[in-house]
Design an enzyme around this catalytic site. Structure first.
Site, PDB file in Angstrom:
ATOM      1  N   GLY A  29      -7.808  -2.174  70.644  1.00 43.23           N
ATOM      2  CA  GLY A  29      -6.786  -1.822  69.661  1.00 43.23           C
ATOM      3  C   GLY A  29      -7.046  -2.488  68.322  1.00 43.23           C
ATOM      4  O   GLY A  29      -8.182  -2.757  67.923  1.00 43.23           O
ATOM      5  N   ALA A  50     -34.192   9.293  45.954  1.00 37.45           N
ATOM      6  CA  ALA A  50     -34.482   8.250  46.939  1.00 37.45           C
ATOM      7  C   ALA A  50     -35.402   7.181  46.352  1.00 37.45           C
ATOM      8  O   ALA A  50     -35.344   6.018  46.742  1.00 37.45           O
ATOM      9  CB  ALA A  50     -35.092   8.870  48.191  1.00 37.45           C
TER      10      ALA A  50
HETATM   11  C1  HXC Z   1       0.014 -10.806  77.500  1.00 40.91           C
HETATM   12  C2  HXC Z   1      -1.792 -10.286  78.780  1.00 40.91           C
HETATM   13  C3  HXC Z   1      -2.239  -9.342  77.826  1.00 40.91           C
HETATM   14  C4  HXC Z   1      -1.455  -9.181  76.670  1.00 40.91           C
HETATM   15  C5  HXC Z   1      -3.650  -9.358  79.452  1.00 40.91           C
HETATM   16  N1  HXC Z   1      -2.700 -10.246  79.768  1.00 40.91           N
HETATM   17  N2  HXC Z   1      -3.384  -8.778  78.268  1.00 40.91           N
HETATM   18  N3  HXC Z   1      -0.694 -11.002  78.616  1.00 40.91           N
HETATM   19  N4  HXC Z   1      -0.348  -9.931  76.543  1.00 40.91           N
HETATM   20  N5  HXC Z   1      -1.822  -8.327  75.711  1.00 40.91           N
HETATM   21  C6  HXC Z   1      -2.636 -11.101  80.943  1.00 40.91           C
HETATM   22  C7  HXC Z   1      -2.307 -10.298  82.192  1.00 40.91           C
HETATM   23  O1  HXC Z   1      -0.891 -10.186  82.326  1.00 40.91           O
HETATM   24  C8  HXC Z   1      -2.893 -11.218  83.264  1.00 40.91           C
HETATM   25  O2  HXC Z   1      -2.000 -12.285  83.452  1.00 40.91           O
HETATM   26  C9  HXC Z   1      -4.117 -11.775  82.591  1.00 40.91           C
HETATM   27  O3  HXC Z   1      -3.927 -11.615  81.193  1.00 40.91           O
HETATM   28  C10 HXC Z   1      -5.396 -11.060  82.965  1.00 40.91           C
HETATM   29  O4  HXC Z   1      -5.170  -9.680  82.786  1.00 40.91           O
HETATM   30  P1  HXC Z   1      -5.593  -8.609  83.866  1.00 40.91           P
HETATM   31  O5  HXC Z   1      -4.937  -7.324  83.484  1.00 40.91           O
HETATM   32  O6  HXC Z   1      -5.315  -9.136  85.242  1.00 40.91           O
HETATM   33  O7  HXC Z   1      -7.161  -8.575  83.671  1.00 40.91           O
HETATM   34  P2  HXC Z   1      -8.143  -7.350  83.757  1.00 40.91           P
HETATM   35  O8  HXC Z   1      -7.841  -6.519  84.956  1.00 40.91           O
HETATM   36  O9  HXC Z   1      -9.493  -7.914  83.610  1.00 40.91           O
HETATM   37  O10 HXC Z   1      -7.782  -6.445  82.491  1.00 40.91           O
HETATM   38  C11 HXC Z   1      -7.975  -6.943  81.199  1.00 40.91           C
HETATM   39  C12 HXC Z   1      -7.349  -5.969  80.182  1.00 40.91           C
HETATM   40  C13 HXC Z   1      -5.897  -5.678  80.569  1.00 40.91           C
HETATM   41  C14 HXC Z   1      -8.200  -4.684  80.136  1.00 40.91           C
HETATM   42  C15 HXC Z   1      -7.470  -6.643  78.801  1.00 40.91           C
HETATM   43  O11 HXC Z   1      -5.220  -6.907  80.821  1.00 40.91           O
HETATM   44  C16 HXC Z   1      -5.153  -4.947  79.530  1.00 40.91           C
HETATM   45  O12 HXC Z   1      -5.287  -3.742  79.394  1.00 40.91           O
HETATM   46  N6  HXC Z   1      -4.312  -5.669  78.778  1.00 40.91           N
HETATM   47  C17 HXC Z   1      -3.511  -5.089  77.739  1.00 40.91           C
HETATM   48  C18 HXC Z   1      -4.374  -4.666  76.609  1.00 40.91           C
HETATM   49  C19 HXC Z   1      -3.573  -4.134  75.477  1.00 40.91           C
HETATM   50  O13 HXC Z   1      -3.155  -2.980  75.514  1.00 40.91           O
HETATM   51  N7  HXC Z   1      -3.251  -5.000  74.524  1.00 40.91           N
HETATM   52  C20 HXC Z   1      -2.543  -4.627  73.374  1.00 40.91           C
HETATM   53  C21 HXC Z   1      -3.547  -3.958  72.480  1.00 40.91           C
HETATM   54  S1  HXC Z   1      -2.831  -3.491  71.002  1.00 40.91           S
HETATM   55  P3  HXC Z   1      -1.847 -13.012  84.890  1.00 40.91           P
HETATM   56  O14 HXC Z   1      -0.736 -13.980  84.665  1.00 40.91           O
HETATM   57  O15 HXC Z   1      -1.518 -11.914  85.838  1.00 40.91           O
HETATM   58  O16 HXC Z   1      -3.166 -13.638  85.162  1.00 40.91           O
HETATM   59  C22 HXC Z   1      -3.063  -4.817  70.095  1.00 40.91           C
HETATM   60  C23 HXC Z   1      -2.445  -4.690  68.808  1.00 40.91           C
HETATM   61  C24 HXC Z   1      -3.117  -5.554  67.831  1.00 40.91           C
HETATM   62  O17 HXC Z   1      -3.627  -5.764  70.437  1.00 40.91           O
HETATM   63  C25 HXC Z   1      -2.573  -5.122  66.529  1.00 40.91           C
HETATM   64  C26 HXC Z   1      -3.224  -5.797  65.436  1.00 40.91           C
HETATM   65  C27 HXC Z   1      -2.833  -5.144  64.178  1.00 40.91           C
END
Ligand code: HXC
Length: 517
Positions: A172, A408
């Site tokens: 993202g 170029a």
């Molecule tokens: C809080 C998060 C998190 C998040 C992961 N975790 N992403 N906690 N906020 N954004 C935590 C999970 O709850 C989990 O906690 C631990 O991290 C590991 O995550 P898993 O899902 O178990 O790991 P994995 O299966 O390897 O997957 C990794 C992942 C997935 C692909 C990154 O976690 C995921 O899709 N996360 C969300 C990604 C996302 O959509 N983020 C927002 C993007 S938008 P526990 O306690 O269970 O270990 C963004 C906006 C930015 O970032 C804007 C800027 C302008």
């Protein structure tokens, strides 16, 4: 009275706890996947014992939605400064084992504090990205945190080198901080970078894709051009960081790490003369020219797998750090297209920011013809090359090896674009267009009326090449500094670099130019 032992014990305990970010099983899992932990990355980057950590005890204080009493050591990001080859460098490393390396308020503040420090101290910054993105539980504060990081990426741009290592998920809006940095290195092991993943793409557009296709190191290094270097694993990425920094100054106010040889070696390098084929239409690999030109054939190629009709990268020439920009006749005859123009223009601008002289090696038949190129905006993209070269005030040395045609010719840093010295080989052809096209336009009638049109055309092409487009024509018109034997290239370029290093050039004051984007 000596200090209370309990206080020291408490400190030791707190330090020990802060150092442990994930359960041993989770750490082992990472190691099995050839992934280092956040701390191991920092430790591998710096000279042993030289890392000075900032904010080890910083931690998210609230018990927000879903966060409960969860401990978040170092708030999921290790920040600090350490020594790399004796030079201080700032680094942060997101810790995936702490709430997925997600970015909340304190996490962002630590990164911002480090960036502010890097700016004040004038040291490069390295960012290990390994994060689930904005910390969901901290809502708008996470978004604000990203905004503050982006703002500083822009403030630091052109002040200190910024290098991002994509070493895990980078999803993202989070991908925009690396994108705002100077160089991106991405590992093949477990890293991904994308704005919308395959599931979102499917839901929004119906298109079916895979992470490999849109978000892998291979996709970014070969197709999107978002990534400059691909690393096999974390260790390799750290090696690339070290190599890259070995060519870069700490900031924009100091010189690059030149190591000028005490005496210039002016001997000829006969290898140059074996590289260019006798047949002007036959391609040659410009890497061989670069290897013969630079010290120890040591060339750090940037964007190696993307827009391959142009080659860019760093080297030293008799000790002087140099940015090389070279047409690659092996790929689409070395034509400039949309991507190769973008690639070269960005590299030229980077060199200019950090006082790195540019050596341009020319064998270019022109801009790439094609409907997709025209409709895709080759005018806008090609203009970036002209803009970048004309705007660059660093020493600019050009070697015309073979073809230098039309726009170029100018876009590859002709004298008129501000080259300080232009050398041409006797094989150079400098003209508005290639011989075949030119004689068809100018001598259409003569060829048609000739007894043997094919023979007449071949004779005119030969004459055009040997006389009209010859480097001596350009030399007679004072458009080049000298016509040289290819074997003399290394000596001529090394002398030119030494003689031009003291260059200073002032331009009319303005906020910034308006480079076509
Ligand atoms: C809080 C998060 C998190 C998040 C992961 N975790 N992403 N906690 N906020 N954004 C935590 C999970 O709850 C989990 O906690 C631990 O991290 C590991 O995550 P898993 O899902 O178990 O790991 P994995 O299966 O390897 O997957 C990794 C992942 C997935 C692909 C990154 O976690 C995921 O899709 N996360 C969300 C990604 C996302 O959509 N983020 C927002 C993007 S938008 P526990 O306690 O269970 O270990 C963004 C906006 C930015 O970032 C804007 C800027 C302008």
């Amino acid at each position: 009275m000596p200090i209370d032992e309990k206080l020291l014990h408490d400190l030791d305990e707190r330090r020990a706890n802060a150092l442990v970010s994930g359960a041993p099983a989770k750490v082992e899992e990472r190691h099995d996947k050839r992934l280092l932990t956040a701390r191991e990355r920092v430790d591998s980057l710096f000279q042993p014992g030289s890392f000075q950590e900032f904010g080890m005890f910083a931690e998210h204080q609230c018990t927000n939605f879903g966060m409960g009493e969860k401990k978040l050591p170092a708030d999921g990001v290790i920040t600090g400064v350490g020594l790399l080859e004796g030079r201080p460098v700032a680094a942060f490393s997101q810790d995936f084992l702490v709430a997925g390396g997600s970015l909340g308020r304190v996490h962002a503040q630590k990164i911002c504090d480090l960036m502010d420090y890097a700016q004040r101290a004038g040291v490069p910054i390295i960012a290990f990205n390994d994060s689930g993105g904005a910390r969901i539980q901290e809502g708008v504060l996470s978004l604000a945190g990203y905004g503050q990081v982006f703002f500083r990426n822009v403030l630091l741009s052109g002040v200190v080198p910024q290098i991002a290592v994509i070493a895990g998920p980078c999803a993202g809006g989070a991908a925009y901080s690396p994108a705002l940095m100077d160089f991106l290195i991405m590992t093949k092991t477990g890293a991904s970078m994308f704005i919308c993943g395959p599931e979102v793409i499917k839901a929004a557009t119906g298109q079916v894709t895979t992470m490999d296709e849109i978000g892998s190191a291979a996709a970014h290094a070969t197709v999107s051009g978002n990534v400059h270097f691909v690393a096999n694993d974390d260790g390799h990425a750290i090696e690339i960081v070290g190599k890259l920094l070995s060519f870069l100054p700490a900031n924009n106010l100091v010189d690059p790490p030149h190591r000028p040889t005490p005496e210039l070696d002016l001997s000829d390098v006969p290898a140059f003369e074996d590289i260019i084929p006798a047949d002007p239409k036959k391609p040659f690999d410009v890497h061989h020219v670069i290897e013969a030109l630079v010290d120890d054939a040591d060339f750090l190629e940037v964007h190696m797998e993307w827009a391959k009709s142009i080659v860019v990268g760093f080297a030293r020439i008799q000790g002087i750090v140099t940015g090389i920009v070279a047409n690659q006749p092996m790929v689409r005859s070395g034509t400039l297209d949309i991507d190769s123009s973008d690639k070269a223009a960005r590299f030229i601008r980077f060199c200019n920011l950090y006082s790195i002289p540019i050596v341009t090696l020319v064998d270019v038949p022109g801009f790439m013809p094609g409907v997709a190129q025209e409709r895709g905006g080759i005018i806008r993209h090609g203009a970036k090359m002209l803009f970048a070269y004309a705007a660059a005030t660093v020493p600019k040395i050009t070697v015309i090896m073979r073809k230098a045609y039309g726009g170029a010719y100018l876009a590859m840093c002709s004298r008129d674009l501000g080259a300080d010295m232009v050398f041409a080989w006797p094989t150079a052809e400098i003209a508005v267009m290639g011989a075949e096209g030119a004689v068809k336009i100018v001598f259409r009638r003569e060829i048609k009326d000739a007894a043997d049109p094919a023979k007449e055309e071949a004779a005119l092409v030969k004459k055009y090449r040997e006389e009209f487009a010859s480097p001596y024509q350009a030399a007679a018109n004072a458009q080049i500094t000298d016509v040289i034997r290819p074997a003399h290239t290394r000596a001529a370029v090394a002398m030119a670099l030494r003689n031009t290093l003291s260059k200073r050039e002032t331009r009319p004051p303005k906020k910034h130019g308006n480079i076509p984007m």
